[in-house]
Design a protein around this motif. Structure first.
Motif, PDB file in Angstrom:
ATOM      1  N   TRP A 114     -26.945  16.278  18.728  1.00 45.79           N
ATOM      2  CA  TRP A 114     -26.237  15.107  19.156  1.00 45.79           C
ATOM      3  C   TRP A 114     -26.511  14.031  18.105  1.00 45.79           C
ATOM      4  O   TRP A 114     -27.998  14.322  17.674  1.00 45.79           O
ATOM      5  N   PHE A 115     -25.775  13.563  16.817  1.00 40.79           N
ATOM      6  CA  PHE A 115     -25.804  12.588  16.151  1.00 40.79           C
ATOM      7  C   PHE A 115     -27.300  11.734  16.183  1.00 40.79           C
ATOM      8  O   PHE A 115     -26.929  10.708  17.330  1.00 40.79           O
ATOM      9  N   THR A 128     -27.190   4.761  17.785  1.00 45.42           N
ATOM     10  CA  THR A 128     -26.728   5.514  17.804  1.00 45.42           C
ATOM     11  C   THR A 128     -26.527   5.502  16.567  1.00 45.42           C
ATOM     12  O   THR A 128     -25.849   6.800  15.672  1.00 45.42           O
ATOM     13  N   GLN A 129     -26.526   4.352  15.389  1.00 44.67           N
ATOM     14  CA  GLN A 129     -26.585   3.977  14.520  1.00 44.67           C
ATOM     15  C   GLN A 129     -27.632   3.969  13.266  1.00 44.67           C
ATOM     16  O   GLN A 129     -28.353   2.445  13.750  1.00 44.67           O
ATOM     17  N   LEU A 130     -27.917   4.112  12.465  1.00 47.09           N
ATOM     18  CA  LEU A 130     -29.427   3.681  11.304  1.00 47.09           C
ATOM     19  C   LEU A 130     -28.425   3.045  10.478  1.00 47.09           C
ATOM     20  O   LEU A 130     -28.179   3.438   9.708  1.00 47.09           O
ATOM     21  N   ASN A 131     -29.016   1.557  10.616  1.00 45.46           N
ATOM     22  CA  ASN A 131     -28.233   0.709   9.143  1.00 45.46           C
ATOM     23  C   ASN A 131     -29.404  -0.111   9.507  1.00 45.46           C
ATOM     24  O   ASN A 131     -30.662  -0.907  10.319  1.00 45.46           O
ATOM     25  N   THR A 132     -29.116  -0.986   8.249  1.00 45.00           N
ATOM     26  CA  THR A 132     -29.748  -2.131   8.353  1.00 45.00           C
ATOM     27  C   THR A 132     -28.950  -3.075   7.051  1.00 45.00           C
ATOM     28  O   THR A 132     -27.691  -2.936   6.767  1.00 45.00           O
ATOM     29  N   ASN A 133     -29.531  -4.665   7.155  1.00 44.54           N
ATOM     30  CA  ASN A 133     -28.114  -5.587   6.752  1.00 44.54           C
ATOM     31  C   ASN A 133     -29.027  -6.403   5.323  1.00 44.54           C
ATOM     32  O   ASN A 133     -30.450  -6.215   5.321  1.00 44.54           O
ATOM     33  N   GLN A 135     -34.684  14.001  21.772  1.00 46.41           N
ATOM     34  CA  GLN A 135     -35.210  12.618  21.160  1.00 46.41           C
ATOM     35  C   GLN A 135     -34.542  12.352  20.526  1.00 46.41           C
ATOM     36  O   GLN A 135     -34.271  12.333  19.515  1.00 46.41           O
ATOM     37  N   ASP A 136     -34.891  10.751  20.404  1.00 49.19           N
ATOM     38  CA  ASP A 136     -33.841   9.768  20.198  1.00 49.19           C
ATOM     39  C   ASP A 136     -34.786   9.419  18.523  1.00 49.19           C
ATOM     40  O   ASP A 136     -35.763   8.465  18.719  1.00 49.19           O
ATOM     41  N   LEU A 137     -34.415   9.810  17.235  1.00 52.39           N
ATOM     42  CA  LEU A 137     -34.618   9.228  16.261  1.00 52.39           C
ATOM     43  C   LEU A 137     -34.360   8.240  16.163  1.00 52.39           C
ATOM     44  O   LEU A 137     -35.663   7.873  14.858  1.00 52.39           O
ATOM     45  N   ILE A 138     -33.710   7.352  16.110  1.00 47.44           N
ATOM     46  CA  ILE A 138     -33.546   6.228  15.958  1.00 47.44           C
ATOM     47  C   ILE A 138     -34.126   4.830  16.121  1.00 47.44           C
ATOM     48  O   ILE A 138     -35.356   4.647  15.504  1.00 47.44           O
ATOM     49  N   ALA A 139     -34.464   5.216  17.439  1.00 52.35           N
ATOM     50  CA  ALA A 139     -35.052   4.320  18.235  1.00 52.35           C
ATOM     51  C   ALA A 139     -36.649   4.263  18.372  1.00 52.35           C
ATOM     52  O   ALA A 139     -37.330   3.512  17.921  1.00 52.35           O
ATOM     53  N   ASN A 152     -25.765  15.785  28.620  1.00 49.07           N
ATOM     54  CA  ASN A 152     -26.581  14.607  28.374  1.00 49.07           C
ATOM     55  C   ASN A 152     -26.172  13.270  27.014  1.00 49.07           C
ATOM     56  O   ASN A 152     -27.678  13.358  26.976  1.00 49.07           O
ATOM     57  N   GLY A 153     -25.300  13.405  26.878  1.00 49.16           N
ATOM     58  CA  GLY A 153     -24.341  12.609  25.395  1.00 49.16           C
ATOM     59  C   GLY A 153     -25.139  13.277  24.568  1.00 49.16           C
ATOM     60  O   GLY A 153     -24.212  12.026  23.785  1.00 49.16           O
ATOM     61  N   GLY A 154     -24.843  14.128  24.777  1.00 46.54           N
ATOM     62  CA  GLY A 154     -24.576  15.062  23.498  1.00 46.54           C
ATOM     63  C   GLY A 154     -23.294  15.153  23.227  1.00 46.54           C
ATOM     64  O   GLY A 154     -22.496  15.150  23.262  1.00 46.54           O
ATOM     65  N   ASN A 155     -23.021  15.844  21.663  1.00 47.93           N
ATOM     66  CA  ASN A 155     -21.319  16.453  21.567  1.00 47.93           C
ATOM     67  C   ASN A 155     -21.235  17.371  22.505  1.00 47.93           C
ATOM     68  O   ASN A 155     -21.304  18.442  22.696  1.00 47.93           O
ATOM     69  N   ILE A 156     -20.066  16.949  23.488  1.00 45.37           N
ATOM     70  CA  ILE A 156     -19.605  17.837  24.721  1.00 45.37           C
ATOM     71  C   ILE A 156     -19.137  19.021  24.120  1.00 45.37           C
ATOM     72  O   ILE A 156     -19.417  20.142  24.073  1.00 45.37           O
TER      73      ILE A 156
END
Length: 220
Positions: free
Chosen positions: A41-42, A168-173, A75-79, A12-16
């Motif tokens: 899944w990262f 899926t990417q934890l980021n900041t500008n 659980q989406d840890l970033i979202a 379900n979206g995880g690392n195949i």
């Protein structure tokens, strides 16, 4: 004799690459789902398996007739904000920027000077590694000015930036400001000090001569 049935797993979206192998057993036999290696899944936490009816399945279950497909629940840890990232704007002089580019330390210097950090707010564990994106222009054509850079946490693997999904990417500008080098004090022109000393000496001689003349005149 009971027929063999199959349990298949959908990551379900995880690392195949972490998808568990099918389980093939007889109808009504016992299946231990806790013995199945969890997929990964990262940026996500594996919560368990659910069936097509969204019913959680865990522990030991009975192999149903017709088999079963189990779907990974995440659980989406970033979202949901469990994973956090922070970094501050920085200022670098032009000469320092060029030196960092030449020594190939610019990325590390930006991360260090901006105080970049990422962490799991639930466990307080530090997240690494961190990377800096959008440095191509800065490195190719360093100049005085401001640049918007992206600091992000990702898996410790080769990254193709163009294929990354924002969820899926934890980021900041941050903003990198490159300033002109401070003006250096001008050194005297060759011979300038020598001429100044001659001039001062000449003035001193005149003053001394004048004082002697005035003293002699007052003595008469």
């Amino acid at each position: 004799t009971a027929l063999d049935q199959t349990i298949t797993f959908d990551v379900n979206g995880g690392n195949i690459a972490t998808q568990p192998a099918d389980i093939i057993q007889m109808t009504d036999s016992t299946v231990d789902l806790d013995a199945v290696t969890a997929p990964t899944w990262f940026g996500h936490k594996f919560l368990g398996w659910k069936d097509a009816a969204d019913t959680s399945c865990s522990g030991t279950i009975t192999m149903p007739a017709g088999g079963l497909t189990l779907i990974a629940d995440w659980q989406d840890l970033i979202a949901d904000g469990t994973w956090q990232i922070d970094a501050s704007d920085i200022t670098i002089s032009y000469s320092d920027l060029v030196a960092m580019i030449q020594s190939e330390t610019l990325d590390a210097e930006i991360l260090a000077r901006s105080g970049a950090k990422a962490w799991d707010s639930a466990t307080l564990a530090e997240l690494s590694p961190l990377y800096v994106k959008d440095l191509t222009v800065v490195k190719a054509n360093p100049a005085v000015g401001s640049y918007v850079l992206n600091v992000f946490h990702d898996e410790a693997i080769a990254t193709t930036f163009g294929t990354k999904n924002a969820t899926t990417q934890l980021n900041t500008n941050i903003t990198l400001t490159v300033t002109e080098d401070p003006a250096q004090p001008q050194l005297p022109v060759t011979g300038q000090n020598y001429l100044e000393f001659i001039g001062l000496g000449f003035i001193a001689v005149l003053i001394s001569s004048l004082l002697i003349f005035l003293k002699k005149k007052s003595d008469k």
